[in-house]
Design an enzyme around this catalytic site. Structure first.
Site, PDB file in Angstrom:
ATOM      1  N   SER A  51      16.753  -6.410 103.395  1.00 37.90           N
ATOM      2  CA  SER A  51      15.973  -6.233 102.215  1.00 37.90           C
ATOM      3  C   SER A  51      15.409  -7.423 101.168  1.00 37.90           C
ATOM      4  O   SER A  51      16.198  -8.478 100.952  1.00 37.90           O
ATOM      5  CB  SER A  51      16.949  -5.319 101.291  1.00 37.90           C
ATOM      6  N   LYS A  65      12.274  -3.942 100.163  1.00 36.53           N
ATOM      7  CA  LYS A  65      12.722  -4.463  99.140  1.00 36.53           C
ATOM      8  C   LYS A  65      13.222  -3.328  98.443  1.00 36.53           C
ATOM      9  O   LYS A  65      13.000  -1.848  98.556  1.00 36.53           O
ATOM     10  CB  LYS A  65      11.461  -4.698  98.417  1.00 36.53           C
ATOM     11  N   ALA A  96      16.676 -15.495  92.302  1.00 37.00           N
ATOM     12  CA  ALA A  96      16.788 -14.793  91.011  1.00 37.00           C
ATOM     13  C   ALA A  96      15.676 -13.933  90.810  1.00 37.00           C
ATOM     14  O   ALA A  96      15.068 -13.860  89.873  1.00 37.00           O
ATOM     15  CB  ALA A  96      17.377 -15.471  89.961  1.00 37.00           C
ATOM     16  N   ILE A  97      15.430 -13.017  92.014  1.00 39.58           N
ATOM     17  CA  ILE A  97      13.980 -12.216  91.806  1.00 39.58           C
ATOM     18  C   ILE A  97      14.392 -11.257  90.669  1.00 39.58           C
ATOM     19  O   ILE A  97      13.378 -10.612  89.835  1.00 39.58           O
ATOM     20  CB  ILE A  97      13.970 -11.574  93.061  1.00 39.58           C
ATOM     21  N   CYS A 131      23.606  -4.831  93.158  1.00 40.32           N
ATOM     22  CA  CYS A 131      22.699  -5.703  92.277  1.00 40.32           C
ATOM     23  C   CYS A 131      23.442  -5.519  90.939  1.00 40.32           C
ATOM     24  O   CYS A 131      24.279  -4.423  90.640  1.00 40.32           O
ATOM     25  CB  CYS A 131      21.431  -4.924  92.195  1.00 40.32           C
ATOM     26  N   LYS A 137      25.108  -1.492 101.097  1.00 39.95           N
ATOM     27  CA  LYS A 137      25.320  -2.734 101.083  1.00 39.95           C
ATOM     28  C   LYS A 137      26.348  -3.391 100.219  1.00 39.95           C
ATOM     29  O   LYS A 137      26.212  -2.973  98.889  1.00 39.95           O
ATOM     30  CB  LYS A 137      23.766  -3.179 100.932  1.00 39.95           C
ATOM     31  N   THR A 164      24.337 -11.489  98.565  1.00 40.05           N
ATOM     32  CA  THR A 164      24.391 -12.812  98.169  1.00 40.05           C
ATOM     33  C   THR A 164      25.628 -13.121  97.387  1.00 40.05           C
ATOM     34  O   THR A 164      26.280 -12.219  96.753  1.00 40.05           O
ATOM     35  CB  THR A 164      23.195 -13.420  97.483  1.00 40.05           C
ATOM     36  N   GLY A 213      21.495 -17.602 103.057  1.00 43.73           N
ATOM     37  CA  GLY A 213      21.099 -18.775 104.166  1.00 43.73           C
ATOM     38  C   GLY A 213      22.328 -18.901 104.873  1.00 43.73           C
ATOM     39  O   GLY A 213      23.297 -18.418 104.430  1.00 43.73           O
TER      40      GLY A 213
HETATM   41  C1  LIG Z   1      14.162 -13.674  98.146  1.00 43.94           C
HETATM   42  C2  LIG Z   1      15.043 -12.722  98.388  1.00 43.94           C
HETATM   43  C3  LIG Z   1      15.225 -11.415  97.735  1.00 43.94           C
HETATM   44  C4  LIG Z   1      16.361 -10.558  97.914  1.00 43.94           C
HETATM   45  N1  LIG Z   1      15.981  -9.311  97.498  1.00 43.94           N
HETATM   46  C5  LIG Z   1      16.886  -8.308  97.937  1.00 43.94           C
HETATM   47  C6  LIG Z   1      16.914  -7.107  97.415  1.00 43.94           C
HETATM   48  O1  LIG Z   1      15.844  -6.436  96.814  1.00 43.94           O
HETATM   49  N2  LIG Z   1      17.816  -6.017  97.774  1.00 43.94           N
HETATM   50  C7  LIG Z   1      18.980  -6.334  98.382  1.00 43.94           C
HETATM   51  O2  LIG Z   1      19.662  -5.593  98.896  1.00 43.94           O
HETATM   52  N3  LIG Z   1      19.038  -7.758  99.070  1.00 43.94           N
HETATM   53  C8  LIG Z   1      17.966  -8.680  98.847  1.00 43.94           C
HETATM   54  N4  LIG Z   1      18.338  -9.751  99.117  1.00 43.94           N
HETATM   55  C9  LIG Z   1      19.673 -10.104  99.817  1.00 43.94           C
HETATM   56  C10 LIG Z   1      19.080 -10.167 101.421  1.00 43.94           C
HETATM   57  O3  LIG Z   1      18.802  -8.868 101.706  1.00 43.94           O
HETATM   58  C11 LIG Z   1      20.285 -10.680 102.382  1.00 43.94           C
HETATM   59  O4  LIG Z   1      21.421  -9.711 102.331  1.00 43.94           O
HETATM   60  C12 LIG Z   1      20.879 -11.957 101.966  1.00 43.94           C
HETATM   61  O5  LIG Z   1      19.890 -12.827 101.641  1.00 43.94           O
HETATM   62  C13 LIG Z   1      21.819 -12.699 103.003  1.00 43.94           C
HETATM   63  O6  LIG Z   1      20.990 -12.815 104.210  1.00 43.94           O
HETATM   64  P1  LIG Z   1      20.488 -14.037 104.693  1.00 43.94           P
HETATM   65  O7  LIG Z   1      21.125 -15.270 104.558  1.00 43.94           O
HETATM   66  O8  LIG Z   1      20.110 -14.014 106.195  1.00 43.94           O
HETATM   67  O9  LIG Z   1      19.048 -14.039 103.766  1.00 43.94           O
HETATM   68  C14 LIG Z   1      17.431 -10.884  99.006  1.00 43.94           C
HETATM   69  C15 LIG Z   1      17.307 -12.215  99.221  1.00 43.94           C
HETATM   70  C16 LIG Z   1      16.279 -13.045  99.076  1.00 43.94           C
HETATM   71  C17 LIG Z   1      16.691 -14.604  99.860  1.00 43.94           C
END
Ligand SMILES: Cc1cc2nc3c(=O)[nH]c(=O)nc-3n(C[C@H](O)[C@H](O)[C@H](O)COP(=O)(O)O)c2cc1C
Length: 294
Positions: free
Chosen positions: A9, A33, A58-59, A118, A153, A181, A205
């Site tokens: 997402s 999203k 920090a969207i 969130c 989640k 995160t 990441g």
């Molecule tokens: C730019 C960005 C926007 C994100 N927006 C959301 C979101 O709207 N809803 C959500 O549940 N997680 C959101 N996440 C978290 C990711 O879905 C994911 O759980 C997290 O980044 C860890 O995985 P990764 O290391 O593969 O990115 C966002 C992550 C990033 C980097």
């Protein structure tokens, strides 16, 4: 799912943003999203900052709101050809239920993902993700509102993730995403100001992977529903670690910023690995780490 690789997402917009950049036949599911009832502008820019081995974002749940989402974004996502999981967030159990009902009514929605990680939900003192009772209230409300599969989640930012996971399972979750995160920060030493407009953001990441991998391993031992590992997956080997820790699938997020077709790279790597290991189904890897350590 045709592959155990989901697109996480917030990292693929509403899905359509990856059109032409990604072979969706490698994608087990796209997670949209997170959508809220009202449109949200999100936080002040800058909203992204790189860190060694990771990314801070920090969207602030910027999104078009449920009405435009249902009218425009959901049909476009469904047209890509991979199952669409819709991520929703509300500020109360009733809001989660309304959102789950609205998106669950639509044939394009394969499953609903409840984003309790969130920071802007009810209960100012103790956030929902850190509170098994509050989690159960949100999940039970959403469960009663839709018959579609319900993913929850979780956040890694909690003292007792297993209790929260167990509460989500008891309240009717079909699967858990482990996890979102971790809070983090960078400072621009030239100005002395935080690098992000919101000061702090969520760390994703590669740097996040060992943290969320340990959570998957711990939670897999305590719940019976499937887990999707999320955090730092960039290669087939990363995905294997999550499967061996007890996940049934992985979600790929930050890696897509470097390779929008990472799902294909990972799926092909997994196939090669399975051929090498003489394994017919990725399920054979599931929980191997747990079995060996007991
Ligand atoms: C730019 C960005 C926007 C994100 N927006 C959301 C979101 O709207 N809803 C959500 O549940 N997680 C959101 N996440 C978290 C990711 O879905 C994911 O759980 C997290 O980044 C860890 O995985 P990764 O290391 O593969 O990115 C966002 C992550 C990033 C980097």
């Amino acid at each position: 799912m045709r592959t155990p690789i989901m697109l996480a997402s917030g990292t693929v917009g509403y899905g359509g943003e990856l059109s032409g950049l990604c072979d969706f036949s490698s994608v087990g599911a796209i997670v949209t999203k997170t959508v809220t009832e009202a449109p949200r502008d999100g936080n002040r820019p800058p909203r992204l900052a790189e860190t060694p081995g990771g990314l801070l974002n920090a969207i602030g749940l910027e999104n078009v709101g449920i009405e435009r989402f249902l009218d425009e974004k959901l049909p476009a996502a469904a047209a890509l050809g991979a199952p669409v999981v819709v991520s929703v967030a509300g500020d109360s159990p009733a809001a989660f239920a309304r959102l789950a009902r609205r998106v669950g009514e639509r044939p394009e929605t394969a499953a609903v993902e409840i984003n309790i990680s969130c920071p802007n939900v009810e209960r100012a003192r103790r956030p929902v993700w850190d509170d098994p009772d509050a989690t159960a209230a949100v999940v039970a409300a959403a469960r009663a509102a839709t018959g579609k599969p319900l993913l929850v989640k979780l956040s890694p930012n909690t003292a007792d993730a297993l209790s929260v996971a167990e509460a989500a399972q008891r309240a009717g979750a079909d699967a858990l995403v482990v996890a979102n995160t971790l809070p983090g920060m960078r400072i621009d030493i030239e100005t002395g100001r935080p690098a992000l407009g919101n000061a702090t953001g969520g760390l994703s990441g590669r740097a996040l992977m060992p943290v969320n991998l340990a959570l998957v391993w711990r939670i897999a031992a305590g719940v019976s529903i499937p887990l999707a590992g999320s955090g730092g997956v960039a290669t087939a080997e990363d995905a294997l670690e999550y499967l061996m820790a007890g996940a049934s699938a992985v979600q790929v997020g930050t890696a897509l910023f470097l390779d929008p077709d990472a799902a294909t790279t990972i799926a092909e790597g997994l196939r090669r690995r399975m051929a090498h290991d003489g394994v017919r189904s990725v399920a054979e890897y599931k929980g191997m780490a747990g079995r060996m350590s007991t």
